[in-house]
Design a protein around this motif. Structure first.
Motif, mmCIF file in Angstrom:
data_model
loop_
_atom_site.group_PDB
_atom_site.id
_atom_site.type_symbol
_atom_site.label_atom_id
_atom_site.label_comp_id
_atom_site.label_asym_id
_atom_site.label_seq_id
_atom_site.Cartn_x
_atom_site.Cartn_y
_atom_site.Cartn_z
ATOM 1 N N GLU A 62 -33.833 57.004 58.768
ATOM 2 C CA GLU A 62 -32.447 56.558 58.747
ATOM 3 C C GLU A 62 -31.596 57.709 58.225
ATOM 4 N N THR A 63 -30.284 57.594 58.349
ATOM 5 C CA THR A 63 -29.373 58.552 57.742
ATOM 6 C C THR A 63 -28.943 57.984 56.402
ATOM 7 N N TRP A 64 -29.460 58.580 55.316
ATOM 8 C CA TRP A 64 -29.253 58.072 53.964
ATOM 9 C C TRP A 64 -28.254 58.941 53.207
ATOM 10 N N CYS A 65 -27.376 58.291 52.449
ATOM 11 C CA CYS A 65 -26.346 59.001 51.686
ATOM 12 C C CYS A 65 -26.442 58.647 50.203
ATOM 13 N N PRO A 93 -16.434 61.449 43.423
ATOM 14 C CA PRO A 93 -17.782 61.780 43.893
ATOM 15 C C PRO A 93 -17.749 62.531 45.215
ATOM 16 N N ARG A 94 -18.839 63.147 45.535
ATOM 17 C CA ARG A 94 -18.997 63.796 46.838
ATOM 18 C C ARG A 94 -20.218 63.181 47.518
ATOM 19 N N GLU A 95 -20.096 62.887 48.795
ATOM 20 C CA GLU A 95 -21.192 62.255 49.525
ATOM 21 C C GLU A 95 -22.130 63.315 50.100
ATOM 22 N N TYR A 96 -23.417 63.220 49.725
ATOM 23 C CA TYR A 96 -24.455 64.057 50.304
ATOM 24 C C TYR A 96 -25.338 63.183 51.188
ATOM 25 N N THR A 97 -25.831 63.753 52.253
ATOM 26 C CA THR A 97 -26.539 62.975 53.266
ATOM 27 C C THR A 97 -27.809 63.681 53.707
ATOM 28 N N MET A 98 -28.859 62.894 53.951
ATOM 29 C CA MET A 98 -30.056 63.423 54.606
ATOM 30 C C MET A 98 -30.451 62.465 55.723
ATOM 31 N N GLN A 99 -30.658 63.036 56.890
ATOM 32 C CA GLN A 99 -31.067 62.253 58.050
ATOM 33 C C GLN A 99 -32.563 62.474 58.262
ATOM 34 N N ILE A 100 -33.340 61.426 58.018
ATOM 35 C CA ILE A 100 -34.797 61.495 58.158
ATOM 36 C C ILE A 100 -35.162 61.107 59.582
#
Length: 251
Positions: A117-120, A156-163
């Protein structure tokens, strides 16, 4: 961009110890590493969930041998201990960590369809310490700040990782245009440039990658995370430096 070879990932595994803005995308190409491929020492069983799964029984067709009969695992203790990560549906790719003493018992189950999923997550800033602030406590520094700068510390700043299903990861996040150091007011945590992921005996391995001067990507280090919670709306991972709470990105 050239490929991150799988042997490099194994090397990283050996060192183990979840104004104006521009969108920063870091993506690493990697050799396809299918679910059938396991790391050395990984005893996880990978397969497809079959009809007949309940809160106490898991029916699994191993992807290593789809011509075989499905395996059946007792997941009663895993269910009671909340070690079923994700909502299992028939046909889902899942990973099972078997009990060391009884191979028919699953210690934990991870639904890979849910994980991919694309998790933030939200990263909070800290005050940028200038030369004239050295020697003061954080409380003293913040007390002397104007309200406008204090407000920046609450953004805040949103960081994302797409697994992804091919075991690659795309990491991205928003960052402001470069400021001169003396004009910088707050510091955000460094964005980890993950390029590859894998499971290892129920742990999530995230490999950070970098690029050299000629454009070759290489493995830098591997972060190890344990699962705390995972469902359709939440992913909670425990890293060595603390717990991170993720939510799925809704485009």
């Amino acid at each position: 961009m050239k490929q991150v070879l799988f042997p490099l990932f194994l090397c990283a595994l050996l060192t183990l110890s979840c104004g104006s803005q521009q969108e920063v995308h870091i993506e690493a190409d990697a050799e396809a590493d299918t679910l059938q491929t396991t790391l050395e020492g990984d005893s996880t069983v990978y397969g497809l969930a079959c009809d007949g799964c309940t809160d106490t029984i898991l029916v699994l067709l191993p992807t290593s041998n789809v011509a075989s009969n499905p395996d059946t695992f007792n997941i009663l203790n895993a269910t009671r201990g909340r070690r079923i990560y994700g909502k299992i549906h028939t046909g889902d790719n899942i990973a099972v960590v078997r009990n060391a003493k009884d191979s028919t018992v699953a210690d934990c189950v991870i639904d890979l369809e849910n994980l991919r999923e694309t998790w933030c997550y939200q990263a909070m800033p800290t005050l940028h310490v200038r030369a004239d602030m050295v020697g003061r406590t954080e409380k003293q520094m913040i007390a002397n700040l104007p309200d406008s700068i204090r407000q920046l510390l609450a953004i805040p700043r949103e960081y994302t990782m797409q697994i992804k299903s091919d075991h690659t990861v795309t990491s991205f996040g928003a960052r402001p245009m470069q400021e001169k150091e003396e004009e910088q007011l707050v510091d955000y945590p460094r964005l980890k440039r993950y390029g590859q992921w894998h499971l290892y005996n129920g742990m999530l391995l995230l490999t950070e990658v970098a690029m050299d001067s000629v454009g070759n990507t290489f493995a830098v280090s591997t972060d190890t995370a344990s699962f705390v919670l995972m469902d359709r709306d939440t992913l909670v991972l425990r890293f060595n430096d603390g717990i991170k709470n993720y939510y799925p990105r809704k485009d």
